[in-house]
Design a protein around this motif. Structure first.
Motif, PDB file in Angstrom:
ATOM      1  N   ASP A   1     -15.713   1.072  -0.036  1.00  0.00           N
ATOM      2  CA  ASP A   1     -15.592  -0.182  -0.771  1.00  0.00           C
ATOM      3  C   ASP A   1     -14.174  -0.328  -1.311  1.00  0.00           C
ATOM      4  O   ASP A   1     -13.661   0.543  -2.025  1.00  0.00           O
ATOM      5  CB  ASP A   1     -16.603  -0.191  -1.924  1.00  0.00           C
ATOM      6  CG  ASP A   1     -16.565  -1.503  -2.699  1.00  0.00           C
ATOM      7  OD1 ASP A   1     -15.973  -2.470  -2.188  1.00  0.00           O
ATOM      8  OD2 ASP A   1     -17.127  -1.541  -3.801  1.00  0.00           O
ATOM      9  N   ALA A   2     -13.518  -1.442  -0.963  1.00  0.00           N
ATOM     10  CA  ALA A   2     -12.134  -1.654  -1.371  1.00  0.00           C
ATOM     11  C   ALA A   2     -11.987  -1.649  -2.887  1.00  0.00           C
ATOM     12  O   ALA A   2     -10.960  -1.226  -3.422  1.00  0.00           O
ATOM     13  CB  ALA A   2     -11.618  -2.968  -0.789  1.00  0.00           C
ATOM     14  N   ALA A   3     -13.011  -2.116  -3.601  1.00  0.00           N
ATOM     15  CA  ALA A   3     -12.922  -2.186  -5.061  1.00  0.00           C
ATOM     16  C   ALA A   3     -12.765  -0.809  -5.685  1.00  0.00           C
ATOM     17  O   ALA A   3     -12.185  -0.657  -6.759  1.00  0.00           O
ATOM     18  CB  ALA A   3     -14.144  -2.892  -5.628  1.00  0.00           C
ATOM     19  N   SER A   4     -13.295   0.204  -5.014  1.00  0.00           N
ATOM     20  CA  SER A   4     -13.213   1.564  -5.552  1.00  0.00           C
ATOM     21  C   SER A   4     -11.843   2.188  -5.335  1.00  0.00           C
ATOM     22  O   SER A   4     -11.571   3.266  -5.863  1.00  0.00           O
ATOM     23  CB  SER A   4     -14.281   2.444  -4.908  1.00  0.00           C
ATOM     24  OG  SER A   4     -14.013   2.615  -3.526  1.00  0.00           O
ATOM     25  N   LEU A   5     -10.968   1.531  -4.529  1.00  0.00           N
ATOM     26  CA  LEU A   5      -9.661   2.102  -4.211  1.00  0.00           C
ATOM     27  C   LEU A   5      -8.561   1.576  -5.114  1.00  0.00           C
ATOM     28  O   LEU A   5      -7.382   1.826  -4.866  1.00  0.00           O
ATOM     29  CB  LEU A   5      -9.302   1.787  -2.746  1.00  0.00           C
ATOM     30  CG  LEU A   5     -10.266   2.353  -1.697  1.00  0.00           C
ATOM     31  CD1 LEU A   5      -9.849   1.910  -0.306  1.00  0.00           C
ATOM     32  CD2 LEU A   5     -10.307   3.871  -1.783  1.00  0.00           C
ATOM     33  N   LEU A   6      -8.933   0.829  -6.143  1.00  0.00           N
ATOM     34  CA  LEU A   6      -7.923   0.328  -7.055  1.00  0.00           C
ATOM     35  C   LEU A   6      -7.357   1.478  -7.867  1.00  0.00           C
ATOM     36  O   LEU A   6      -8.088   2.317  -8.378  1.00  0.00           O
ATOM     37  CB  LEU A   6      -8.535  -0.723  -7.984  1.00  0.00           C
ATOM     38  CG  LEU A   6      -9.065  -1.990  -7.293  1.00  0.00           C
ATOM     39  CD1 LEU A   6      -9.686  -2.923  -8.312  1.00  0.00           C
ATOM     40  CD2 LEU A   6      -7.949  -2.694  -6.514  1.00  0.00           C
ATOM     41  N   ALA A   7      -6.010   1.515  -7.943  1.00  0.00           N
ATOM     42  CA  ALA A   7      -5.356   2.589  -8.693  1.00  0.00           C
ATOM     43  C   ALA A   7      -4.131   2.026  -9.391  1.00  0.00           C
ATOM     44  O   ALA A   7      -3.580   0.998  -8.995  1.00  0.00           O
ATOM     45  CB  ALA A   7      -4.961   3.723  -7.755  1.00  0.00           C
ATOM     46  N   ASP A   8      -3.711   2.708 -10.428  1.00  0.00           N
ATOM     47  CA  ASP A   8      -2.527   2.296 -11.165  1.00  0.00           C
ATOM     48  C   ASP A   8      -1.323   2.999 -10.556  1.00  0.00           C
ATOM     49  O   ASP A   8      -1.056   4.164 -10.829  1.00  0.00           O
ATOM     50  CB  ASP A   8      -2.699   2.680 -12.645  1.00  0.00           C
ATOM     51  CG  ASP A   8      -1.628   2.034 -13.520  1.00  0.00           C
ATOM     52  OD1 ASP A   8      -0.858   1.223 -12.970  1.00  0.00           O
ATOM     53  OD2 ASP A   8      -1.559   2.345 -14.715  1.00  0.00           O
ATOM     54  N   CYS A   9      -0.577   2.287  -9.682  1.00  0.00           N
ATOM     55  CA  CYS A   9       0.581   2.844  -8.968  1.00  0.00           C
ATOM     56  C   CYS A   9       1.798   1.969  -9.266  1.00  0.00           C
ATOM     57  O   CYS A   9       2.179   1.122  -8.441  1.00  0.00           O
ATOM     58  CB  CYS A   9       0.342   2.884  -7.467  1.00  0.00           C
ATOM     59  SG  CYS A   9      -1.163   3.725  -6.934  1.00  0.00           S
ATOM     60  N   PRO A  10       2.407   2.110 -10.421  1.00  0.00           N
ATOM     61  CA  PRO A  10       3.481   1.187 -10.811  1.00  0.00           C
ATOM     62  C   PRO A  10       4.661   1.174  -9.848  1.00  0.00           C
ATOM     63  O   PRO A  10       5.244   0.115  -9.606  1.00  0.00           O
ATOM     64  CB  PRO A  10       3.882   1.670 -12.206  1.00  0.00           C
ATOM     65  CG  PRO A  10       3.327   3.053 -12.322  1.00  0.00           C
ATOM     66  CD  PRO A  10       2.114   3.109 -11.471  1.00  0.00           C
ATOM     67  N   GLU A  11       5.046   2.336  -9.290  1.00  0.00           N
ATOM     68  CA  GLU A  11       6.193   2.360  -8.378  1.00  0.00           C
ATOM     69  C   GLU A  11       5.888   1.580  -7.104  1.00  0.00           C
ATOM     70  O   GLU A  11       6.694   0.764  -6.644  1.00  0.00           O
ATOM     71  CB  GLU A  11       6.574   3.802  -8.050  1.00  0.00           C
ATOM     72  CG  GLU A  11       7.156   4.566  -9.238  1.00  0.00           C
ATOM     73  CD  GLU A  11       7.561   5.973  -8.850  1.00  0.00           C
ATOM     74  OE1 GLU A  11       7.462   6.317  -7.650  1.00  0.00           O
ATOM     75  OE2 GLU A  11       7.975   6.738  -9.737  1.00  0.00           O
ATOM     76  N   LEU A  12       4.737   1.833  -6.516  1.00  0.00           N
ATOM     77  CA  LEU A  12       4.334   1.104  -5.312  1.00  0.00           C
ATOM     78  C   LEU A  12       4.140  -0.378  -5.623  1.00  0.00           C
ATOM     79  O   LEU A  12       4.588  -1.243  -4.848  1.00  0.00           O
ATOM     80  CB  LEU A  12       3.049   1.708  -4.748  1.00  0.00           C
ATOM     81  CG  LEU A  12       2.382   0.958  -3.585  1.00  0.00           C
ATOM     82  CD1 LEU A  12       3.318   0.855  -2.389  1.00  0.00           C
ATOM     83  CD2 LEU A  12       1.065   1.649  -3.192  1.00  0.00           C
TER      84      LEU A  12
END
Length: 720
Positions: free
Chosen positions: A212-223
């Protein structure tokens, strides 16, 4: 994980019971999305080792810490630290169980679908099973040797181990993220998570494992900052034409234009676009021969440069004055995002740069191959990757959409010059005309450009396109077969040329008067007569060319630069120092510098130069070989000629060479140490189409001491 207690113990315990009840429910949704796809087949695979059992009850938790019941917690209201430990151990146990459940499901599907050997997965890791390369590593090993590019210590050798390490890290992060969300506690930013470091790998795995794409949300400020700066919506390939005055740019150049929504809406708003340039990270302090050699053999690393597009475009249009052609790539928005995520993963890698195989053009094919594995673009140009070949390949594969021609500054000045000369022809010559022409040709006095004064936008094109679209050119390689007569001897020539183009070849698609040939050889077979004295060998190597070219910058045109030429080859020559001399194979190095003039009527409305050309060179040549007098000779003289475009299919060229040769003093009375040896030549080519042509070559050597003065040949030329 720690939970801070801020109320009486019973309230905290009840809260913990609620949180523990919600964690399995949150992970269950994630498991369900993966399990529903576990039976679906895909083409390839990974794991030869036994997968963990899917039965959750048979999996031992990784944590061995004790657990406590709810009544235990209630009976010890004074032992707050024990309650915290109880909560942590219980939550860790459930997280470990959820992680193993995810891994079990994924590993089963990976094994069933052979995902470790999937073409896309291996290409994301720089494994190239279908690309031949003389200089490359073994096909079973990734081309990347940077440990930071892999999660597994054996990732470079084993795509299966790297995939399993990726699954382990991804499962741990997903379960940890789910637990954090349930506990309503924001985790610290982690730019080093697999979701942040390898977004392209994660995106591909999410697709094939139905995560599920919703579960792949992450806090990646540089990216996130990088992607929000580029805002990639569309990719185009920009081709800058060949530029002989810089030998490293002699084979043309390509880069990617990264368009945002703003630059898509108005392509002239290039300040809203970026350019991605794959180039050599060479040492500017190295001399040119050292720099070129290191670029050829992979002694330099490559570098990915991503800069504002106006800066890159100005270098070609204004500094080098090279016309450009830009082609939109027929990629979906999802493919564009995946390519850019893969660029993020690889932009800091130090990879060997090979001028002919791993260069600006090959990198574009590699990126497209990642998202279009079925097309195998890079494998179609296995041994040499040339920018113009890449454009033609992408066109053949129907991957090019809209085309934009952008004339260089000198092309615009040439268009003005053409108009002025036409006016002069109509109105007659007057004294101020010459001064006006010089002003038009001057970049300082006439700063006309395709770019705005601030360099941030493209201006509307005011002239017609030139006949130099690389899609229209003849194929790079050439094979020839010819019959001829040298003196009284009949022969047949068989030849091959790896590239590029001489002044008599089919002209469309190349810069005007372009002349660069490399890696060519000709074998000559004589029809021998055993009864003749001083008989030639039946089979001889007539010529081997490493490089030969001429750069024509007519003094009466707007094109800047000098007229010069150079050659490195082994060729057969007639030595005029001895009586009845015969031809010999010698090594030859030559350099020319001179002047050229364009004349005739240019194509109306374009910035093309007039189609006819005359030139004069001051030439110097050195030759060595066992067959010539004293083993060497040095020559200096004049080469002069003209090239005439009769019509679109027929061209002619005539040249007179006047070299004066020196061998050194000789005590033999019948041997000359120095002499003139003029050579006149004529060439005529008729194009059947852009892949076939007929050519006539005739030479005459004005020297009485050689056994055969004349040589005439008719050849069939096939470009492929």
């Amino acid at each position: 994980m720690s939970i801070k207690l801020t109320s009486i113990p019973i309230d905290c315990t009840l809260m913990t019971i609620g949180l523990r009840a919600r964690l399995p429910l949150a992970v269950a949704g994630l498991l369900l999305s993966a399990q529903t796809q576990a039976f679906l087949p895909t083409p390839l695979s990974v794991l030869e080792s036994d997968a963990l059992s899917p039965d959750a009850s048979s999996i031992a938790p990784t944590s061995t810490a004790p657990t406590y019941s709810n009544s235990d917690a209630l009976s010890e209201p004074d032992n707050i630290s024990s309650a915290e430990s109880n909560i942590q151990n219980s939550t860790l146990s459930e997280s470990s169980l959820a992680t193993e459940q995810l891994l079990s499901t994924w590993r089963q599907q990976v094994k069933a679908d052979k995902l470790a050997q999937h073409t896309t997965w291996r290409r994301l890791l720089y494994f190239y099973d279908d690309k031949n390369s003389v200089l490359g590593k073994k096909k079973t090993e990734s081309l990347v040797d940077d440990p930071s590019f892999f999660l597994s210590k054996n990732g470079q050798q084993d795509s299966g181990e790297e995939l399993d390490a990726m699954l382990v890290a991804l499962a741990q992060e997903l379960v940890s993220s789910s637990a954090t969300e349930n506990n309503q506690t924001k985790t610290d930013t982690n730019n080093n998570s697999v979701l942040c470091r390898f977004p392209a790998r994660v995106a591909w795995l999410a697709g094939v494992l139905a995560i599920d794409a919703a579960s792949l949300l992450a806090d990646c400020p540089e990216l996130d900052d990088w992607m929000s700066t580029l805002t990639p919506e569309q990719l185009s390939i920009m081709f800058a034409q060949e530029y002989l005055d810089n030998p490293l740019s002699a084979f043309a150049h390509t880069l990617l234009r990264i368009d945002s929504k703003a630059s898509i809406a108005d392509p002239n708003q290039i300040d809203k676009a970026y350019g991605l340039n794959y180039t050599v990270d060479g040492d500017p302090n190295d001399s040119f021969p050292v720099y070129a050699t290191k670029s050829m053999i992979g002694s330099y690393n490559s570098a990915i440069e991503i800069d504002p597009y106006p800066e890159m475009l100005a270098k070609y249009l204004q500094d080098d004055e090279r016309d450009t052609w830009t082609y939109q790539l027929s990629l979906t928005p999802a493919e564009v995002q995946q390519i850019m995520h893969h660029v993020w993963e690889t932009k800091a890698l130090k990879m060997p740069y090979y001028f002919t195989t791993d260069n600006c053009a090959s990198e574009i094919l590699r990126l497209i191959d990642v998202v279009r594995p079925q097309q195998n673009l890079l494998s179609q140009l296995s041994y040499a990757v040339v920018p113009s070949d890449v454009i033609q390949l992408l066109n053949d594969e129907q991957l090019l959409a809209n085309t934009t021609y952008t004339p260089a500054d000198n092309t615009l000045r040439q268009a003005q010059l053409n108009d002025k000369k036409q006016q002069r022809a109509q109105l007659g010559y007057h004294n101020s005309a010459k001064q006006t022409v010089n002003e038009i040709k001057s970049a300082q006095l006439n700063p006309v450009s395709s770019m705005s004064a601030d360099g941030q936008t493209l201006l509307k094109r005011q002239i017609d396109v030139s006949d130099n679209n690389p899609i229209d050119r003849h194929p790079l390689q050439l094979g020839t077969i010819g019959i001829g007569q040298r003196g009284d001897d009949d022969y047949m020539d068989i030849g091959f040329r790896a590239g590029f183009h001489d002044t008599l070849d089919y002209a469309s698609g190349y810069p005007q008067f372009f002349n660069l040939e490399g890696l060519a050889a000709t074998l000559r077979l004589y029809d021998t007569d055993d009864n003749k004295s001083n008989q030639l060998d039946s089979v001889v190597l007539q010529n081997v060319t490493l490089i030969r070219g001429r750069s024509f910058n007519p003094v009466n045109a707007a094109k800047k630069g000098n007229t010069w030429g150079a050659s490195i080859e082994a060729t057969r020559v007639n030595d005029g120092s001895q009586e009845a001399g015969t031809d010999h194979l010698v090594g030859s190095v030559g350099y020319e510098k001179g002047w050229s003039w364009a004349f005739g009527t240019p194509a109306a409305g374009t910035g093309e130069m007039p189609p006819q050309l005359c030139y004069t060179f001051l030439a110097g040549t050195g030759q060595v070989g066992r067959g010539i007098n004293k083993g060497f000779r040095l020559g200096a003289g004049i080469n002069a000629g003209c090239r005439y475009q009769i019509n679109n299919q027929l061209r002619a060229q005539a040249e007179l060479q006047l070299p004066y040769w020196y061998h050194g003093n000789s005590d033999e009375t019948n041997v000359r140490g120095h002499y003139w040896q003029p050579i006149s030549s004529l060439g005529l080519q008729y194009d059947i189409d852009k892949k076939q042509a007929l050519r006539i070559n005739a030479n005459y050597e004005w020297q009485d001491r050689i056994d055969a003065n004349d040589d005439i040949q008719l050849s069939y030329r096939r470009y492929f």
